[in-house]
Design a protein around this motif. Structure first.
Motif, PDB file in Angstrom:
ATOM      1  N   PHE A 177     -16.800  26.754  35.463  1.00 29.42           N
ATOM      2  CA  PHE A 177     -15.778  27.071  36.462  1.00 29.42           C
ATOM      3  C   PHE A 177     -14.577  27.630  35.731  1.00 29.42           C
ATOM      4  O   PHE A 177     -14.048  26.989  34.825  1.00 29.42           O
ATOM      5  CB  PHE A 177     -15.390  25.823  37.266  1.00 29.42           C
ATOM      6  N   TYR A 178     -14.182  28.818  36.140  1.00 31.87           N
ATOM      7  CA  TYR A 178     -13.083  29.473  35.435  1.00 31.87           C
ATOM      8  C   TYR A 178     -11.743  29.228  36.121  1.00 31.87           C
ATOM      9  O   TYR A 178     -11.655  29.192  37.348  1.00 31.87           O
ATOM     10  CB  TYR A 178     -13.355  30.976  35.342  1.00 31.87           C
ATOM     11  N   ILE A 179     -10.730  29.038  35.287  1.00 32.72           N
ATOM     12  CA  ILE A 179      -9.345  28.921  35.778  1.00 32.72           C
ATOM     13  C   ILE A 179      -8.542  30.068  35.151  1.00 32.72           C
ATOM     14  O   ILE A 179      -8.879  30.535  34.073  1.00 32.72           O
ATOM     15  CB  ILE A 179      -8.716  27.549  35.419  1.00 32.72           C
ATOM     16  N   PRO A 180      -7.478  30.504  35.826  1.00 28.97           N
ATOM     17  CA  PRO A 180      -6.687  31.614  35.282  1.00 28.97           C
ATOM     18  C   PRO A 180      -6.072  31.287  33.923  1.00 28.97           C
ATOM     19  O   PRO A 180      -5.874  30.117  33.576  1.00 28.97           O
ATOM     20  CB  PRO A 180      -5.591  31.824  36.332  1.00 28.97           C
ATOM     21  N   GLU A 181      -5.746  32.331  33.201  1.00 31.70           N
ATOM     22  CA  GLU A 181      -5.096  32.177  31.896  1.00 31.70           C
ATOM     23  C   GLU A 181      -3.726  31.537  32.036  1.00 31.70           C
ATOM     24  O   GLU A 181      -2.977  31.875  32.948  1.00 31.70           O
ATOM     25  CB  GLU A 181      -4.852  33.570  31.285  1.00 31.70           C
ATOM     26  N   PRO A 187     -10.065  24.085  26.218  1.00 30.56           N
ATOM     27  CA  PRO A 187      -8.757  24.732  26.084  1.00 30.56           C
ATOM     28  C   PRO A 187      -8.884  26.248  25.969  1.00 30.56           C
ATOM     29  O   PRO A 187      -9.970  26.769  25.716  1.00 30.56           O
ATOM     30  CB  PRO A 187      -8.197  24.147  24.783  1.00 30.56           C
ATOM     31  N   SER A 188      -7.768  26.914  26.131  1.00 35.79           N
ATOM     32  CA  SER A 188      -7.757  28.366  26.036  1.00 35.79           C
ATOM     33  C   SER A 188      -8.185  28.831  24.647  1.00 35.79           C
ATOM     34  O   SER A 188      -7.733  28.291  23.642  1.00 35.79           O
ATOM     35  CB  SER A 188      -6.338  28.870  26.314  1.00 35.79           C
ATOM     36  N   PRO A 189      -9.037  29.858  24.582  1.00 33.18           N
ATOM     37  CA  PRO A 189      -9.421  30.384  23.264  1.00 33.18           C
ATOM     38  C   PRO A 189      -8.250  31.095  22.584  1.00 33.18           C
ATOM     39  O   PRO A 189      -8.294  31.369  21.397  1.00 33.18           O
ATOM     40  CB  PRO A 189     -10.543  31.372  23.587  1.00 33.18           C
ATOM     41  N   ARG A 190      -7.175  31.365  23.349  1.00 32.14           N
ATOM     42  CA  ARG A 190      -6.016  32.037  22.761  1.00 32.14           C
ATOM     43  C   ARG A 190      -5.054  31.047  22.113  1.00 32.14           C
ATOM     44  O   ARG A 190      -4.094  31.429  21.464  1.00 32.14           O
ATOM     45  CB  ARG A 190      -5.277  32.857  23.820  1.00 32.14           C
ATOM     46  N   GLU A 207     -11.192  28.924  30.567  1.00 34.81           N
ATOM     47  CA  GLU A 207     -10.266  29.979  30.972  1.00 34.81           C
ATOM     48  C   GLU A 207     -11.014  31.272  31.267  1.00 34.81           C
ATOM     49  O   GLU A 207     -11.956  31.631  30.549  1.00 34.81           O
ATOM     50  CB  GLU A 207      -9.249  30.204  29.843  1.00 34.81           C
ATOM     51  N   GLU A 208     -10.570  31.963  32.295  1.00 35.37           N
ATOM     52  CA  GLU A 208     -11.152  33.258  32.650  1.00 35.37           C
ATOM     53  C   GLU A 208     -11.280  34.140  31.424  1.00 35.37           C
ATOM     54  O   GLU A 208     -10.337  34.222  30.632  1.00 35.37           O
ATOM     55  CB  GLU A 208     -10.237  33.986  33.645  1.00 35.37           C
ATOM     56  N   GLY A 209     -12.424  34.768  31.283  1.00 35.29           N
ATOM     57  CA  GLY A 209     -12.613  35.655  30.137  1.00 35.29           C
ATOM     58  C   GLY A 209     -13.253  34.961  28.941  1.00 35.29           C
ATOM     59  O   GLY A 209     -13.660  35.616  27.996  1.00 35.29           O
TER      60      GLY A 209
END
Ligand code: F6R
Length: 369
Positions: free
Chosen positions: A323-327, A278-281, A309-311
Motif C-alpha cells: 500500500f503506497y502513501i504519498p512522499e 521508511p522513505s527510501p529518500r 512510499e509512492e515510487g
C-alpha cells in the motif's frame, strides 16, 4: 451525525485531513514564524529546560513516541516518553528545568492527571496537549496546546492521534525556534511540508478500498505482527493496538531491529506481517534495513504486507501486498502511514461483525486508576 458513514470511527478516520488542518490552523504569523499564543509559558522558562518527559497512555503514548524522534532531532533536548501510570510509581527525577508534556485526547485520563500533578509538585513545567477544551488535565497544567480535532466519539482513537502528533511537531518546532536550534528557513520548510499533509492524508483515504479488500480476506486471521523502525515503530504499535481493540485479534508491534533478538521465532508459514517501510529518500540506511527485515521474515514463510512510499518499487518483489502513501519527510510520515492501519482494523472488525464504535470492555475516557 455520523456524516453518512456507518460508524463514528469511519467518519473520524475520514475527518483526519480536516483534523490535522485544524491543529495547524492559526499557529503562525504572516511571516511563517510560529506563535503558539495560547501556550502561555514564559519563553525564558522554555529556554531554560534541559529535559522533556512526555506522559500519556495508550494511543496517546504512541503519539508521544513519535514526538520524541522529532523533538530530539529538531531541538536537541533529551526527551523521554513514559506511560503515565508507570511514571508515578518509580520516584522519577524531575525538577524546574524539566518540561513535562502530557498528551490526552479526553483530558480526563486519571493516570495521566495524577502523573501531571506529581510532576507539578516536583517543580516541573507542565504543558498539556489535549483535544477536549476545558477538561481537567489542561486546567491543571501550566499551559495547553489544544489539538482542535473536533469531538472524537468512537472509543478507538484515530483523528485525535494524528492531531496529537501534529501538535507535538508544532511544539517541537516552537522550542527549536525559541532556542535557535533550527534556522527560521528550516522551520518554514517543515511547516510548509506539514501544511501539505491534509491533502496527502486525503489521498491515502481515496485508496481505502484496496486496504479494506485485504482486511476482509483476513477475517479468520488469529495473529498479526507489525514491524517498524524509527518513527515507524510507534506506528506499528498503534496498528497492533487498533487491531486488538477493534477486531479482538492478537497483534503485536515490534521494532524491526528487535526481530532477530526473539520475535522472529514467531514466524511460521502464512503468518501475516505488516511492515511500515521508511522513505527510501531518508538518511541513515533506514530503508535498506527494513527491506532486509522484510526479506528475513518472508524467507521464513511470512505473508508480508507493506506500507511504503509512492515510487518505492524495491519493496514489490518482497511483499504480497503493497500500500503506497504519498512522499513526505521521514519524521512526518506517521501522519500518513497510520491511516491504512486504522482502515485495516476498522474493516477487519466490521467483517467479523463487531461494533467498531464501542469495542467490548473499553471506555472512551478512563477516569479510574
Ligand atoms: C486507543 C485509545 C486509548 C486512549 C488512552 C488514552 O484507541 O483510545 O488507548 O488513547 O486511553 O486516552 P486519552 O488520550 O484520552 O488520555
Amino acid at each position: 451525525e455520523k456524516g453518512g458513514y456507518p460508524s463514528f470511527m469511519e467518519k473520524e478516520i475520514n475527518d483526519q485531513p480536516d483534523a490535522v488542518a485544524q491543529t495547524l490552523l492559526g499557529r503562525t504569523n504572516g511571516e511563517g514564524v510560529l506563535t503558539l499564543d495560547e501556550l502561555r509559558v514564559d519563553p525564558s522558562v522554555l529556554k531554560s529546560i534541559n529535559r522533556i518527559i512526555v506522559l500519556a497512555c495508550g494511543t496517546s503514548a504512541y503519539a508521544g513516541q513519535v514526538a520524541r524522534y522529532a523533538i530530539e532531532h529538531w531541538c536537541r533536548i533529551p526527551t523521554e516518553v513514559e506511560l503515565s501510570h508507570e511514571f508515578r510509581y518509580r520516584d522519577p527525577i524531575v525538577d524546574e528545568r524539566t518540561l513535562v508534556v502530557s498528551i490526552s485526547q479526553s483530558g480526563e485520563t486519571m493516570d495521566t492527571l495524577m502523573a501531571v500533578r506529581y510532576a507539578k509538585e516536583q517543580g516541573a513545567v507542565t504543558v498539556s496537549i489535549c483535544n477536549t477544551n476545558g477538561s481537567t488535565i489542561p486546567r491543571e497544567s501550566d499551559a495547553v496546546l489544544y489539538t482542535h480535532a473536533g469531538p472524537e466519539i468512537a472509543v478507538a482513537s484515530t483523528k485525535a492521534f494524528l492531531a496529537q502528533i501534529t501538535a507535538t511537531y508544532l511544539l517541537g518546532l516552537y522550542l527549536a525556534q525559541l532556542r535557535g536550534n533550527l534556522f527560521q528557513g528550516q522551520i518554514k520548510d517543515i511547516l510548509a511540508e506539514l501544511a501539505k499533509t491534509p491533502a496527502k492524508i486525503a489521498r491515502v483515504l481515496e485508496n481505502a478500498e484496496q486496504v479494506k479488500e485485504l482486511a476482509r480476506s483476513m477475517a479468520e486471521t488469529r495473529t498479526v505482527l507489525f514491524l517498524g523502525r524509527h518513527v515507524g515503530y510507534p506506528v506499528a504499535m498503534e496498528g497492533a493496538l487498533k487491531l486488538k481493540e477493534l477486531a479482538y485479534i492478537h497483534a503485536e508491534g515490534f521494532a524491526a531491529g528487535e526481530l532477530k533478538h526473539g520475535p522472529i521465532a514467531l514466524i511460521e508459514e502464512g503468518q501475516p506481517v505488516i511492515v511500515v517501510v521508511p522513505s527510501p529518500r531518508g538518511r541513515d540506511s533506514l530503508h535498506a534495513k527494513v527491506v532486509s527485515n522484510i526479506q528475513e521474515v518472508r524467507a521464513r514463510g511470512a505473508k508480508t504486507i507493506v506500507i511504503a512510499e509512492e515510487g518505492d518499487e524495491s519493496v514489490r518483489e518482497h511483499a504480497e501486498h503493497v500500500f503506497y502513501i504519498p512522499e513526505t519527510s521521514t519524521l512526518l510520515a506517521p501522519l500518513l502511514a497510520t491511516v491504512p492501519l486504522q482502515i485495516f482494523a476498522l474493516e477487519l472488525a466490521t467483517a467479523k461483525g463487531y461494533d467498531v464504535d464501542q469495542p467490548r470492555n473499553l471506555a472512551k475516557s478512563v477516569t479510574v486508576e
